[in-house]
Design an enzyme around this catalytic site. Sequence first.
Site, PDB file in Angstrom:
ATOM      1  N   PRO A 155       0.811  -1.229   0.000  1.00  0.00           N
ATOM      2  CA  PRO A 155       0.000   0.000   0.000  1.00  0.00           C
ATOM      3  C   PRO A 155       0.839   1.271   0.000  1.00  0.00           C
ATOM      4  O   PRO A 155       0.798   2.073   0.926  1.00  0.00           O
ATOM      5  CB  PRO A 155      -0.852  -0.147   1.254  1.00  0.00           C
ATOM      6  CG  PRO A 155      -0.073  -1.034   2.154  1.00  0.00           C
ATOM      7  CD  PRO A 155       0.735  -1.947   1.288  1.00  0.00           C
ATOM      8  N   CYS A 156       1.551   1.452  -1.095  1.00  0.00           N
ATOM      9  CA  CYS A 156       2.407   2.624  -1.187  1.00  0.00           C
ATOM     10  C   CYS A 156       1.577   3.897  -1.304  1.00  0.00           C
ATOM     11  O   CYS A 156       2.087   4.994  -1.102  1.00  0.00           O
ATOM     12  CB  CYS A 156       3.347   2.493  -2.366  1.00  0.00           C
ATOM     13  SG  CYS A 156       2.528   2.251  -3.943  1.00  0.00           S
ATOM     14  N   HIS A 157       0.258   3.750  -1.598  1.00  0.00           N
ATOM     15  CA  HIS A 157      -0.600   4.943  -1.668  1.00  0.00           C
ATOM     16  C   HIS A 157      -0.812   5.566  -0.294  1.00  0.00           C
ATOM     17  O   HIS A 157      -1.338   6.661  -0.190  1.00  0.00           O
ATOM     18  CB  HIS A 157      -1.947   4.585  -2.304  1.00  0.00           C
ATOM     19  CG  HIS A 157      -2.663   3.446  -1.620  1.00  0.00           C
ATOM     20  ND1 HIS A 157      -2.282   2.125  -1.776  1.00  0.00           N
ATOM     21  CD2 HIS A 157      -3.711   3.431  -0.776  1.00  0.00           C
ATOM     22  CE1 HIS A 157      -3.089   1.354  -1.063  1.00  0.00           C
ATOM     23  NE2 HIS A 157      -3.969   2.117  -0.436  1.00  0.00           N
TER      24      HIS A 157
END
Length: 190
Positions: A155-157
């Site tokens: 979940p780099c967002h």
Amino acid sequence: MRSNCIPAVGIVEMTPADYADGYAGLSLRYEFAETRFGRILIAASAKGAARLDFIKDDSAALENLRNFFPNAKMLRGGGVHIENALAAFEGASAGPVKLHLKGSAFRLAAWKALLDIPAGKTESYGSIARRLGCPKACRAVGTAIGANPVAYFVPCHRAVPATGALGKYRWGSDIKRAMLDWEKATEQLF
DNA sequence: GGTGGTTTCGTGT
DNA sequence: ACACGAAACCACC
């Protein structure tokens, strides 16, 4: 239980047996799909998802995938990790989406750190750097997170600048915002 | 509240 | 050895 609506349970690191000689020892299943955040190309080994990109053009995306894993065996369709990933995009309860990744120790640590951030929450690059024990490496953390090969499930967002701005996103900031908005909305249910 | 210069560090070349 | 970022910090306006 951690309130993370993405059922990604962990990262399996690739070994030389997987990536030696241009990933010659790796067998991948791949599939295109429409998700609530856009069209994707996903590729997974028997051990987990290895690549997930938001794409515009199918053939260009497939060519990119083949360039990334030049000597891997690739077959279209099938595989539990792809099935579970697509279910997760629908918000359905699904089995775990494991991640099968190759990266430097620093990158793997950064990607693992992202899995600790609950859905709908964000953390600054500097805060992640501190958690990794490198308090001054915020910029290196940004580079590492930007190299994430599996969109959404790593979940780099959820990594944002300390200023409160949305920050950059490899597949476009619109998608980043949409993911965070959807996670915030979904989390109301829990 | 915004802008600009400086610090800082893992990577790819 | 060098240049480049999905950053942070501080000074200054």
